[in-house]
Design a protein around this motif. Structure first.
Motif, PDB file in Angstrom:
ATOM      1  N   PRO A  11      -2.231   6.708   9.380  1.00  9.05           N
ATOM      2  CA  PRO A  11      -3.448   6.133   8.780  1.00  9.05           C
ATOM      3  C   PRO A  11      -4.500   7.206   8.524  1.00  9.05           C
ATOM      4  O   PRO A  11      -4.603   8.198   9.251  1.00  9.05           O
ATOM      5  CB  PRO A  11      -3.915   5.114   9.839  1.00  9.05           C
ATOM      6  CG  PRO A  11      -3.352   5.646  11.130  1.00  9.05           C
ATOM      7  CD  PRO A  11      -2.040   6.287  10.786  1.00  9.05           C
ATOM      8  N   GLY A  12      -5.275   7.026   7.484  1.00 10.41           N
ATOM      9  CA  GLY A  12      -6.333   7.966   7.136  1.00 10.41           C
ATOM     10  C   GLY A  12      -7.124   7.467   5.952  1.00 10.41           C
ATOM     11  O   GLY A  12      -6.929   6.337   5.477  1.00 10.41           O
ATOM     12  N   LEU A  13      -8.039   8.287   5.480  1.00 13.12           N
ATOM     13  CA  LEU A  13      -8.893   7.958   4.345  1.00 13.12           C
ATOM     14  C   LEU A  13      -8.439   8.759   3.137  1.00 13.12           C
ATOM     15  O   LEU A  13      -8.185   9.968   3.239  1.00 13.12           O
ATOM     16  CB  LEU A  13     -10.358   8.276   4.652  1.00 13.12           C
ATOM     17  CG  LEU A  13     -10.978   7.526   5.839  1.00 13.12           C
ATOM     18  CD1 LEU A  13     -12.410   7.979   6.070  1.00 13.12           C
ATOM     19  CD2 LEU A  13     -10.936   6.025   5.597  1.00 13.12           C
ATOM     20  N   THR A  14      -8.343   8.125   2.025  1.00  8.70           N
ATOM     21  CA  THR A  14      -7.934   8.799   0.792  1.00  8.70           C
ATOM     22  C   THR A  14      -8.541   8.054  -0.393  1.00  8.70           C
ATOM     23  O   THR A  14      -8.765   6.844  -0.318  1.00  8.70           O
ATOM     24  CB  THR A  14      -6.391   8.827   0.672  1.00  8.70           C
ATOM     25  OG1 THR A  14      -6.030   9.597  -0.466  1.00  8.70           O
ATOM     26  CG2 THR A  14      -5.835   7.432   0.515  1.00  8.70           C
TER      27      THR A  14
END
Length: 387
Positions: A139-142
């Motif tokens: 999971p992460g921000l993109t």
């Protein structure tokens, strides 16, 4: 990438596998008597919900072109029987393969020029590599999309102007903020849209004005056959520019492109004051009159036509400056710059033009005498009656 290469997986194979699973690839169209149906290949919807599904994805080392001996595009009779098989078994196999290929191609090639050239049934062993062996995820921000400006990845930040502030102030504030951030050299910022157009117009304005002044100087130099007196005429332009800027400041009006057009118009209107005086003074000098008396006589005789032309231009610009109606706000800077430039230049050039004319005339005579002494070996002008 290095691990994928060692396992014999090209990047295109990984991309194709993920696209086949989650990209909703359209692989064919089935036509019926009344409707047509698009055949979409994807994993079952229940596998969309959990990213752990990626651990169950396997990539073939064949790179989306599986190897096999029986292709779906093979025409009837193209199957090569093994030399060890009997003629009867070869004929039966050819008939079965032809029927199967015909049925498959009728679906795959419907509405297309040709069917897939890949193998329908693979008869050779292929290595299936789990996706987790060559890729990691979490999971992460993109961003939802990656924008480009030319060949570079770019992010556009839009802004509006606060009431009472100009676009030039916003550009200055943005530049100061970029300097305070101390961004690395790999990150560069530039304006786009209206701000870029405004910045480009500002960079071209000095060149435009310089080209106009150069053209006027050349034309006047040819007209009067002099290098000095065109400068006398051009000396009236700074006062007109100052008057235009003061008028715009007085009425709290921005210096827009329309105001610049007004300044360019002033170049043609204001210099006629000096042209009228200098044209008469040069002719009087050719008739034997001294420069001081010639310019004084020109001021007296040309005062009335100068005032008439100035007032005509001034009253003609008043409707532009104070007019109302649809689109009048676009013409206000034009009229204000013309009116202000004419008033200030008219008040100053009637006094400054004769003075500049006399000083430049003396300077021209001094240059001629210096040239005669240094290069022609002649006496100074006036000593031996040379004129």
């Amino acid at each position: 990438r290095a691990t994928a290469m060692r396992l014999g997986l090209p990047i295109s194979a990984i991309d194709n596998t993920l696209y086949d699973a989650f990209g909703q690839r359209q692989v064919s169209v089935i036509y019926s008597a009344l409707n047509q149906y698009h055949v979409v290949m994807e994993v079952a919807p229940r596998y969309w919900q959990d990213p752990e599904t990626l651990r169950q994805i396997f990539v073939s080392t064949a790179g989306a072109n599986p190897s096999g001996t029986q292709t779906t595009g093979a025409p009837a009779g193209s199957y090569l029987a093994n030399a060890t098989n009997s003629a009867a078994s070869a004929a039966a196999t050819i008939a079965a393969d032809s029927a199967r290929n015909l049925a498959i191609n009728s679906i795959a090639a419907a509405g297309h020029s040709s069917a897939s050239a890949g193998a329908s049934v693979s008869t050779s062993k292929e290595t299936m590599v789990p996706l987790s062996a060559v890729a990691s995820f979490g999971p992460g921000l993109t961003p939802l999309g990656v924008n480009h400006q030319g060949p570079f990845v770019a992010t556009t930040i839009s802004f509006n102007l606060a009431p009472g502030h100009a676009l030039s102030e916003a550009q200055t504030a943005i530049r100061d903020a970029m300097l305070d951030l101390h961004m690395p050299a790999s990150i560069r910022g530039s304006f786009a849209g209206t701000a870029a157009t405004y910045q480009q117009s500002l960079s071209d304005e000095p060149l435009l004005i310089a080209a106009a002044l150069a053209a006027i100087y050349i034309v006047l130099g040819i007209l009067y056959e002099s290098y000095v007196h065109p400068l006398t005429i051009l000396s009236t332009l700074p006062s007109a520019g100052v008057g235009a800027v003061l008028a715009l400041k007085l009425f709290n009006t921005e210096f827009t492109i329309i105001a610049l057009i007004g300044v360019i118009l002033l170049i043609g209107i204001v210099k006629k004051n000096a042209i009228m005086m200098i044209d008469f003074a040069l002719q009087a000098e050719r008739d034997g009159m001294a420069p001081r008396e010639a310019i004084a006589q020109a001021c007296l005789l040309r005062f009335r036509p100068i005032m008439m032309t100035t007032c005509a231009a001034l009253f003609g610009a008043l409707p532009l400056a104070f007019g109302s109606g649809e689109g009048s706000e676009l013409r206000h800077p034009l009229g204000i710059s013309i009116v202000g430039g004419l008033i200030v230049s008219q008040a100053l050039t009637l006094y400054t033009t004769p003075v500049i004319y006399l000083y430049l005339d003396r300077f021209s005579r001094w240059l001629r005498s210096l040239w005669n002494r240094m290069y022609l070996g002649r006496p100074e002008e006036g000593v031996a009656g040379v004129r």
